[in-house]
Design a protein around this motif. Sequence first.
Motif, mmCIF file in Angstrom:
data_model
loop_
_atom_site.group_PDB
_atom_site.id
_atom_site.type_symbol
_atom_site.label_atom_id
_atom_site.label_comp_id
_atom_site.label_asym_id
_atom_site.label_seq_id
_atom_site.Cartn_x
_atom_site.Cartn_y
_atom_site.Cartn_z
ATOM 1 N N LYS A 57 0.833 -1.187 0.000
ATOM 2 C CA LYS A 57 0.000 0.000 0.000
ATOM 3 C C LYS A 57 0.873 1.243 0.000
ATOM 4 O O LYS A 57 1.935 1.288 0.578
ATOM 5 C CB LYS A 57 -0.909 0.022 1.233
ATOM 6 N N GLY A 58 0.386 2.291 -0.645
ATOM 7 C CA GLY A 58 1.105 3.555 -0.674
ATOM 8 C C GLY A 58 2.268 3.545 -1.642
ATOM 9 O O GLY A 58 3.024 4.487 -1.726
ATOM 10 N N ASP A 59 2.433 2.479 -2.406
ATOM 11 C CA ASP A 59 3.524 2.386 -3.364
ATOM 12 C C ASP A 59 3.054 2.929 -4.697
ATOM 13 O O ASP A 59 2.114 2.400 -5.293
ATOM 14 C CB ASP A 59 3.924 0.911 -3.511
ATOM 15 N N ASP A 60 3.688 4.013 -5.165
ATOM 16 C CA ASP A 60 3.249 4.573 -6.432
ATOM 17 C C ASP A 60 4.009 3.965 -7.606
ATOM 18 O O ASP A 60 4.007 4.508 -8.705
ATOM 19 C CB ASP A 60 3.369 6.110 -6.427
ATOM 20 N N LYS A 61 4.614 2.818 -7.351
ATOM 21 C CA LYS A 61 5.239 2.024 -8.409
ATOM 22 C C LYS A 61 6.245 2.818 -9.227
ATOM 23 O O LYS A 61 6.324 2.700 -10.452
ATOM 24 C CB LYS A 61 4.159 1.426 -9.313
ATOM 25 N N GLY A 62 7.010 3.637 -8.508
ATOM 26 C CA GLY A 62 8.097 4.353 -9.164
ATOM 27 C C GLY A 62 7.682 5.605 -9.885
ATOM 28 O O GLY A 62 8.506 6.299 -10.463
ATOM 29 N N LYS A 63 6.388 5.920 -9.881
ATOM 30 C CA LYS A 63 5.949 7.123 -10.563
ATOM 31 C C LYS A 63 6.435 8.363 -9.823
ATOM 32 O O LYS A 63 6.444 8.408 -8.601
ATOM 33 C CB LYS A 63 4.422 7.176 -10.625
ATOM 34 N N LYS A 64 6.854 9.356 -10.562
ATOM 35 C CA LYS A 64 7.160 10.650 -9.984
ATOM 36 C C LYS A 64 6.073 11.618 -10.432
ATOM 37 O O LYS A 64 5.328 11.357 -11.376
ATOM 38 C CB LYS A 64 8.531 11.143 -10.457
ATOM 39 N N HIS A 65 6.006 12.747 -9.743
ATOM 40 C CA HIS A 65 4.998 13.725 -10.150
ATOM 41 C C HIS A 65 5.179 14.096 -11.616
ATOM 42 O O HIS A 65 4.275 13.988 -12.407
ATOM 43 C CB HIS A 65 5.103 14.971 -9.274
ATOM 44 N N GLY A 66 6.379 14.556 -11.949
ATOM 45 C CA GLY A 66 6.684 14.863 -13.337
ATOM 46 C C GLY A 66 5.654 15.779 -13.971
ATOM 47 O O GLY A 66 4.983 16.543 -13.324
ATOM 48 N N LYS A 67 5.502 15.673 -15.281
ATOM 49 C CA LYS A 67 4.550 16.483 -16.020
ATOM 50 C C LYS A 67 3.441 15.586 -16.536
ATOM 51 O O LYS A 67 3.656 14.715 -17.370
ATOM 52 C CB LYS A 67 5.241 17.196 -17.186
ATOM 53 N N GLY A 68 2.230 15.791 -16.021
ATOM 54 C CA GLY A 68 1.089 15.035 -16.493
ATOM 55 C C GLY A 68 0.480 15.714 -17.711
ATOM 56 O O GLY A 68 0.988 16.692 -18.237
ATOM 57 N N LYS A 69 -0.650 15.177 -18.153
ATOM 58 C CA LYS A 69 -1.330 15.752 -19.305
ATOM 59 C C LYS A 69 -1.937 17.099 -18.943
ATOM 60 O O LYS A 69 -2.491 17.283 -17.862
ATOM 61 C CB LYS A 69 -2.420 14.803 -19.785
ATOM 62 N N LYS A 70 -1.827 18.043 -19.854
ATOM 63 C CA LYS A 70 -2.393 19.359 -19.618
ATOM 64 C C LYS A 70 -3.918 19.284 -19.691
ATOM 65 O O LYS A 70 -4.483 18.494 -20.424
ATOM 66 C CB LYS A 70 -1.859 20.351 -20.642
ATOM 67 N N VAL A 71 -4.571 20.125 -18.908
ATOM 68 C CA VAL A 71 -6.019 20.193 -18.906
ATOM 69 C C VAL A 71 -6.444 21.589 -19.340
ATOM 70 O O VAL A 71 -5.669 22.541 -19.264
ATOM 71 C CB VAL A 71 -6.595 19.872 -17.508
ATOM 72 N N ALA A 72 -7.686 21.689 -19.821
ATOM 73 C CA ALA A 72 -8.211 22.985 -20.239
ATOM 74 C C ALA A 72 -8.574 23.801 -19.005
ATOM 75 O O ALA A 72 -9.396 23.372 -18.184
ATOM 76 C CB ALA A 72 -9.429 22.789 -21.128
ATOM 77 N N ILE A 73 -7.945 24.968 -18.874
ATOM 78 C CA ILE A 73 -8.141 25.808 -17.689
ATOM 79 C C ILE A 73 -8.698 27.161 -18.104
ATOM 80 O O ILE A 73 -8.189 27.810 -19.010
ATOM 81 C CB ILE A 73 -6.810 26.019 -16.940
#
Length: 383
Positions: A57-73
Motif C-alpha cells: 500500500k502507498g507504493d506509487d510504483k516508481g511514478k514521480k509527479h513529473g509532467k502530467g497531461k495538460k487540462v483545459a483551464i
Amino acid sequence: MTVPDFNVPASRDADHEPASPRRLSRRSLIGGMAVAGITGAGLLGTTGAAAAAQPGKGDDKGKKHGKGKKVAITVLATGLKFPEGPVALPNGDVVVVEIHRKTLTRITSDGKTSVVAELGGGPNGAALGPDGRVYVANNGGMYAFEVGGFVFAGGIPADYTSGSIQAVDLSTGAVQTLYTEAEGKPLRGPNDLVFDAAGGFYFTDHGKSDGSTGDKGRLFYATPDGRSIKQIAGGMEGPNGIGLSPDGKRLYVSETYTARVWWWDVTAPGVVKGGKSLGGSGGGNFLYTAPDYTNFDSLGVEANGNVCVASMIHAGISVVNPHGELVEFVPIAVDGDPGITNICWGGRDMRTAYITASSTGKLLKVDWKRPGLKLNFASGSPR
C-alpha cells in the motif's frame, strides 16, 4: 494553505496587496520561502512518528509527479485575497472563502464577484450543510506575506483570539458562530470540513505556531446545531484537507508538512478507527506521500473513490486511488502560482472542477476527465 511556523512583522497585515507575480523556478521559490522564515520548523518536516504502510500500500510504483497531461483551464475570477474552500452551488455559482479579505464570496458563472458575508478571523474552508447554510472552518486569522510576488498565509496576528466554526445564511448573509472550543479547550486553527449523510461534519484543526512553539493538529466531529462537538484524533502534523469516500465508510485527511494522506474506517457517525499503520498520524492508516518536495493542502474525492489532493510548490492535483497508488499528477500552471490549495466539482455531469490558485488570487475552472463526488447536501439533501 496554512503555514504557521514563523513570525511575520506586524506590518504585514491582512490587507497586504501582492506585487505582480513573476515566474520563479522551484529552487528560487523554496529559497525565498526559507529567507522568509517559513522553514523554521520545515514546510515538509517529518517530526513525529514515522508511519509504516501496509505491504503493497502507498507504493506509487516508481511514478514521480513529473509532467502530467495538460487540462483545459479557464480563469473564472481574479483579484481574490487568498481564496480557499470552493463550494459549487446548485444554481451554478461558486462560493469561496477569502482568508485575507475575511469574507465568504460568491462568484457567478460569468466571473462576477460579490461578498456574501464578513466573517472576520481567517475563513479557511467551507461546505454546504443540511439546512442550506454554508458552514465555515475559520482559523482565527493569519498574516499575509510575499515570496517572489506570490502571496501566502501564516502566523498568528495580534488580534487572534481563537478559531471557530461558523454558519452563513446565503440569502441574508447572517453569520452564526457555532463553536469556538471543544471539551473545554479552544479551537486553534480550523481548516476544512465535510458533512456525512447523518448531517454531522468532520473538520480538521491545523493548529497555530508562533515560530518557537506550535500546536499538534486535531480532528473533530460536530453537529450543525451547535450542541455537540468532540475530538476524534490528535497529535497530527498540520492536518488540512478532509473528505469521505463515496460510501461514507472512509475518512481521508491530508497533512501539509509531511505531504501525507491518512485514512480511518468510519464505524458510525463521528466514530473512526485506524491503527493499521505503525505510528500513524492521529492513529490513522497511511495511504500516500508525495515523492518530492511538495506540500499538501485540501482534498476532494472523485465519484470513483480517487482522492484528489491539492499540491503546493509542485503545483497541481495529486490523484491517488484508495489503494494508495498515484493515478496521475495533474499540473495546474497559471502565472506560475505555487499555491494550488483546493478542488471541488460542479456542473450537471460533475466534470467541472473548481480549483483555487490562492497565491495569485484566482478561481480556476477546469475540465476534469472523471466526475467528482456529489457531496452530501450539495443540493439540499444527502446524496
